[in-house]
Design a protein around this motif. Sequence first.
Motif, short mmCIF file in Angstrom:
data_model
loop_
_atom_site.label_atom_id
_atom_site.label_comp_id
_atom_site.label_asym_id
_atom_site.label_seq_id
_atom_site.Cartn_x
_atom_site.Cartn_y
_atom_site.Cartn_z
N UNK A 28 134.96 -6.95 -14.31
CA UNK A 28 135.13 -8.40 -14.25
C UNK A 28 134.10 -9.12 -15.10
N UNK A 29 132.86 -8.62 -15.10
CA UNK A 29 131.82 -9.24 -15.94
C UNK A 29 132.22 -9.16 -17.42
N UNK A 30 132.76 -8.02 -17.84
CA UNK A 30 133.21 -7.88 -19.23
C UNK A 30 134.43 -8.75 -19.48
N UNK A 31 135.37 -8.76 -18.55
CA UNK A 31 136.59 -9.56 -18.71
C UNK A 31 136.26 -11.05 -18.79
N UNK A 32 135.25 -11.50 -18.04
CA UNK A 32 134.85 -12.92 -18.09
C UNK A 32 134.37 -13.31 -19.49
N UNK A 33 133.86 -12.33 -20.24
CA UNK A 33 133.41 -12.59 -21.61
C UNK A 33 134.53 -12.34 -22.62
N UNK A 34 135.70 -11.89 -22.13
CA UNK A 34 136.83 -11.64 -23.02
C UNK A 34 136.91 -10.22 -23.55
N UNK A 35 136.03 -9.33 -23.06
CA UNK A 35 136.00 -7.94 -23.53
C UNK A 35 136.74 -7.04 -22.54
N UNK A 36 137.30 -5.95 -23.04
CA UNK A 36 137.96 -4.95 -22.20
C UNK A 36 137.40 -3.58 -22.52
N UNK A 37 137.49 -2.68 -21.56
CA UNK A 37 137.02 -1.31 -21.77
C UNK A 37 138.06 -0.52 -22.56
N UNK A 38 139.28 -0.47 -22.07
CA UNK A 38 140.44 0.18 -22.68
C UNK A 38 140.38 1.70 -22.73
N UNK A 39 139.34 2.31 -22.15
CA UNK A 39 139.27 3.76 -22.09
C UNK A 39 138.45 4.18 -20.86
N UNK A 40 138.68 3.50 -19.75
CA UNK A 40 137.92 3.75 -18.53
C UNK A 40 138.36 5.06 -17.89
N UNK A 41 137.40 5.95 -17.69
CA UNK A 41 137.62 7.23 -17.01
C UNK A 41 136.39 7.53 -16.16
#
Length: 193
Positions: free
Chosen positions: A109-122
């Motif tokens: 959520x902290x990353x998403x609030x800045x507009x960033x995504x992980x896209x490879x979360x494992x």
Amino acid sequence: PPSGAEAAGRQTVTLRLLATPASGLGPYGLRDEDRAHLAKQAVLLMRVQHPAVAETYELGPYGERGVLLAREPVEQKGQTLRDLLSARGGPLPEAEAIKLCAQIGEALEAAHQQGACHLNLTPSCVYVYPDEPEARVKVADFGLLPPSWAAQLGEPGYLAPEQLGGPGGTSDGQLCDRRTDQFALAVILYEML
């Protein structure tokens, strides 16, 4: 040997390199869209300030066929969630799994609030620090995988349908967003339980 002032100015970092081989995976070089994505992600990720997110120092292209990430060295004190699950040899207690999942969700959520995504979360990107009174996590390697590489280089089982060209998605990941990370988080929670 460096002088005291030189040593004090040095910082340990982890360098991660994702490079496609010249053969075997086809023409997965960095496209203009991939370079633009990396440049945008780098700016966004450097704004993320959260205790459960490994700090990103630099993210960008590495030659024509690679991506280089410089980040906080979280592996020095933590172990991956994958290693923790393997060592336990079975599911985590429900309360522990929910606490870890909540922390991972807060990091996302902290990353998403800045507009960033992980896209490879494992589970290999989640570092657990069990030495604390309560285990805490750090999520690492945000943005390392350009969306167009997901279907070829992402870890199967954690990729959302839109990353694979499934219903409502495209094979180049154009529709990837925070829901893509939420899908991976749900898979990780299921795995912990």
